[in-house]
Write a protein that holds these residues in place. Sequence first.
Motif, PDB file in Angstrom:
ATOM      1  N   ASN A 169      46.453  29.959   9.994  1.00 33.71           N
ATOM      2  CA  ASN A 169      47.610  30.149   9.120  1.00 33.71           C
ATOM      3  C   ASN A 169      47.794  29.067   8.069  1.00 33.71           C
ATOM      4  O   ASN A 169      48.491  29.282   7.073  1.00 33.71           O
ATOM      5  CB  ASN A 169      48.878  30.228   9.973  1.00 33.71           C
ATOM      6  N   HIS A 226      57.863  25.204   7.396  1.00 34.57           N
ATOM      7  CA  HIS A 226      58.375  26.592   7.345  1.00 34.57           C
ATOM      8  C   HIS A 226      59.541  26.843   8.294  1.00 34.57           C
ATOM      9  O   HIS A 226      60.484  27.548   7.951  1.00 34.57           O
ATOM     10  CB  HIS A 226      57.237  27.565   7.663  1.00 34.57           C
ATOM     11  N   GLN A 277      54.044  24.289  10.388  1.00 39.27           N
ATOM     12  CA  GLN A 277      55.229  24.694  11.150  1.00 39.27           C
ATOM     13  C   GLN A 277      56.454  23.864  10.790  1.00 39.27           C
ATOM     14  O   GLN A 277      57.586  24.354  10.823  1.00 39.27           O
ATOM     15  CB  GLN A 277      54.964  24.629  12.665  1.00 39.27           C
ATOM     16  N   THR A 333      55.638  36.781   9.131  1.00 34.06           N
ATOM     17  CA  THR A 333      55.686  35.951   7.928  1.00 34.06           C
ATOM     18  C   THR A 333      54.965  36.657   6.785  1.00 34.06           C
ATOM     19  O   THR A 333      53.814  37.079   6.925  1.00 34.06           O
ATOM     20  CB  THR A 333      55.037  34.577   8.177  1.00 34.06           C
ATOM     21  N   THR A 337      51.884  34.971  18.144  1.00 29.64           N
ATOM     22  CA  THR A 337      51.856  33.974  17.084  1.00 29.64           C
ATOM     23  C   THR A 337      53.280  33.654  16.646  1.00 29.64           C
ATOM     24  O   THR A 337      54.112  34.563  16.517  1.00 29.64           O
ATOM     25  CB  THR A 337      51.021  34.429  15.874  1.00 29.64           C
ATOM     26  N   TRP A 365      53.964  32.827  13.863  1.00 31.22           N
ATOM     27  CA  TRP A 365      54.013  33.247  12.466  1.00 31.22           C
ATOM     28  C   TRP A 365      54.234  34.759  12.315  1.00 31.22           C
ATOM     29  O   TRP A 365      54.152  35.288  11.215  1.00 31.22           O
ATOM     30  CB  TRP A 365      52.713  32.833  11.750  1.00 31.22           C
ATOM     31  N   TYR A 413      49.054  29.985   4.325  1.00 28.77           N
ATOM     32  CA  TYR A 413      50.472  29.662   4.116  1.00 28.77           C
ATOM     33  C   TYR A 413      50.654  28.724   2.927  1.00 28.77           C
ATOM     34  O   TYR A 413      51.504  28.968   2.055  1.00 28.77           O
ATOM     35  CB  TYR A 413      51.063  29.029   5.374  1.00 28.77           C
ATOM     36  N   GLY A 469      48.062  27.623  14.621  1.00 27.18           N
ATOM     37  CA  GLY A 469      48.189  27.425  13.184  1.00 27.18           C
ATOM     38  C   GLY A 469      46.877  27.361  12.432  1.00 27.18           C
ATOM     39  O   GLY A 469      46.851  27.388  11.209  1.00 27.18           O
TER      40      GLY A 469
END
Length: 454
Positions: free
Chosen positions: A341, A269, A266, A417, A412, A414, A345, A338
């Motif tokens: 992810n 990004h 996090q 993304t 989420t 994310w 990611y 996360g």
Amino acid sequence: MDTVIKNGTIVTATDTFRGDISIKDGKIQTIAVNIDPGNAKVIDAEGRLVLPGAIDAHTHLAMPFGGTVSSDDYEAGTRAAACGGVTTVFDFALQTKGEGIIETAQRRNKICEPQACVDYAFHVAITDLTPKVLEEFQTAVDYGIPSFKVFMVYKKEGLMVDDGVLCKILKKSKETGALISVHAENPDLIDLRTEQFLKEGKTSAWYHYLSRPEFVEAEADKRAIHWAKSLNAPLYIVHLANKEGMEEVKKARDEGYEIYAETCPQYLHFTSDVYKREDGRNFVCSPPMKGQESQDALWEGIKTGDIATIATDHCPFQSYEKDWGKDDFTKIPNGCMGIENMYPYMLSEANKGKISFNKVVELCSSNPAKIFGCAPAKGTIVPGSDADIVIYDPNKDFVVSKDNMHSDVDHTIWEGTELKGYPVMTLSRGRVVFKDGEFLGEPGWGKMLKRRRK
């Protein structure tokens, strides 16, 4: 042999090569150019990367905090982990008053053992340092729990240790071979700034960030590193998020000190601008996301090797719980998701050319295995290691959505993304626990790791 993975490109922290892998009884048996599978099950990895499973060394599953409990229990959290290519999860077991270190881990293990879908370990967070607990350090290390955590914040919640206690812990860790992790922020500055913002009617999520900005974290990073250097004790800084702290880590490492820094996806990004969004409260975590300069410094730290690991600080709460702080940021439960992810990611960033795939394996797998004492069973692909393996399709485009995630949280951060490449299969000790978007594992499969730091 039970299974053969054929025709893939094997990627470790140091090597990339074409090869086959045979698996027997949950272990990697052989790695060779062309293995005859005989009657074994064949997994064709043509056109795909074959990677060690990731290790998320920082999660808070079923954690009581902020008037509730994090929304992923051990089953949901480890299920999501498996679906994101994470085959080992480290959770924090919080000591209660009067409780011993091993007793704390065993209490949590009673909850985790029947639920865990992948292998797991515990760091014990020390909140009540009695002479008895201090003397238990060696026993805990010998038992297989050689990593402890302290909080330099959360004074009101009863989790914080002061500098004197921190130094006692660091000194004892040096004597016993334990590794101390710290959550570094300055609680007095946070309280001072929070009180002022509330008095001024500044209550949105943006003021969560401004209550604990870069310098509030940096001061505590510097203080923790100062004590570790003074005592010549190893130190692991969790969720590092700021430029100044990154510079202090680099300086200490250049001087030869055993200082490790972890950061999280996090922080790589998102920036603090997310707290200006309408849904900014969903991004509230501590420490918060910082400005662009800090993000750039973290990526530079990855490239120089001064960031040792990537982990998630996975501690999600449901959106309705985040809404408790819609008009008062102090009421927002702190934590984001996360665990599913992290690996996708980081691998996507490698696939885009930002870093190498080898660097991703180093950060997400081999380094945490070495630092926390579960190598070579975990963190690499070599004969004799556990067959924790991820098969990654670099050509699979993937857009993250709540609807294609596998945890129990109802949103989420994310969302939307776009990732270039995605894991298509995860094996945990030779067993396929995730394939083509579907979880295939089961609760109770995961085993608790006993670890030895070298």
